[in-house]
Design an enzyme around this catalytic site. Sequence first.
Site, short mmCIF file in Angstrom:
data_model
loop_
_atom_site.label_atom_id
_atom_site.label_comp_id
_atom_site.label_asym_id
_atom_site.label_seq_id
_atom_site.Cartn_x
_atom_site.Cartn_y
_atom_site.Cartn_z
N CYS A 1 -4.72 3.81 10.14
CA CYS A 1 -5.21 5.19 10.17
C CYS A 1 -6.71 5.23 10.46
CB CYS A 1 -4.90 5.91 8.87
SG CYS A 1 -5.69 5.20 7.42
N ASP B 1 0.95 0.01 5.30
CA ASP B 1 0.30 1.30 5.55
C ASP B 1 -0.99 1.36 4.72
OD1 ASP B 1 -0.26 3.84 6.43
OD2 ASP B 1 1.15 4.83 5.07
N PHE C 1 0.85 -1.19 0.00
CA PHE C 1 0.00 0.00 0.00
C PHE C 1 0.89 1.25 0.00
CE2 PHE C 1 -1.83 -3.39 2.64
CZ PHE C 1 -3.00 -3.69 1.95
N ALA D 1 -3.04 -4.90 -3.83
CA ALA D 1 -2.14 -5.21 -2.71
C ALA D 1 -2.59 -6.45 -1.94
CB ALA D 1 -2.03 -4.01 -1.77
#
Length: 389
Positions: free
Chosen positions: A333, A293, A222, A273
């Site tokens: 996140c 990430d 990613f 991914a």
Amino acid sequence: MLPRKAQPLYGRHPWALHSAFDHIDTAAVDGDVVQLVGDHGRFVAYGVVNRKSRIHVRLYSWDVEQPLTDDFWKQKIATSIDARRQLGLFDENAGCRLIYSEADGLSGLIVDYFAGHIVLQVNALAMERRLDVIVAALNEQVSPKSITLRGEAGVIKAEGVTIEPRVLQGEVPTEPIFIQENGIEFELDLSTGQKTGFYLDQRENRVAAAKYFSGRRVLDMFCYTGGFALAAAKLGGASEVIGIDGSDKAIDLARRNAERNGLSNVRFESVDAFDHLKALVDAGEKFDAVILDPPKFTKTRRNINEALKAYYHINRQAVNLLNPGGILVTCSCSGNISRDDFQMTLLGVAQKSGRDIQLLEQRSASIDHPTLLTCPETQYLKCFICRVE
């Protein structure tokens, strides 16, 4: 206000939810400044009302002597920008988040600076109604070459606000611009009307992770436009770095970034991914370090369990790819995923894989994305650096 709902607001949390109210003055129009009072008429704070939003009132001042005048907003903006200057982050050739919404006492406003240009993100009616004041304050403090307005689609829909992406001032370059970060030059395209192609919140984490990569073969999943990958290749001295992302546009930009920085030890592939992780495991590939990430896996609390399963899945595969003594840099996140939940997910990976995972560093967003202690929602980014035996 209902007494049992008032305590967090007395404690300076900036969101007064719809369930906290027993009455709102019918004379108040959405977007107006209102005074929040408790059940005995006790002053709590000044805020801006929006009945269309689950956050009925966003709070900005807890001082009865400090109402929400134009001067109040200008001073808040000046204080936020001055803090970045004091931290040494404000550089005409760099990128920096000048204002981070609730963390800077300006709920619903995000301001990013990229080499003289400002990208202004408005995510609340309170800020949309005060755009003129905000732009004037930014001009006083920064004198930007351009100011572009954007809004986060899902958020502004929930606010009942219409934000048309547009240039508010100056001319946005039609050609890419470049910013410097830790000695690496990155290309940005500000003309797309969407994301800039760069995440400022990982600035310090890219440097912290890089120091573990000397002589290692690194996989950056990613990778987007190559932030971690380029830091691994240039700052970390990795022997080989492979960056994977599903966006052709992001990979094209990552390749240009690598070329611009003269890096021959990094290459990028545009491929899904999630599928590629499994393919690498099935092929028996091994790496000395893996970076994860991924994008946000959930935007609501309703989907936390599904998000945790997704984090478990990709981290389990990453561990399967690592040689003994390998480094895992894993990020989330998703603000609705707590740090403890993320760590417990890695615990499950360790138990199921039969591999010891040592947590070396627990990191958060870069220092221009501070956490406001009275609003824990401002701490969204988790970055764990681990050693896997």
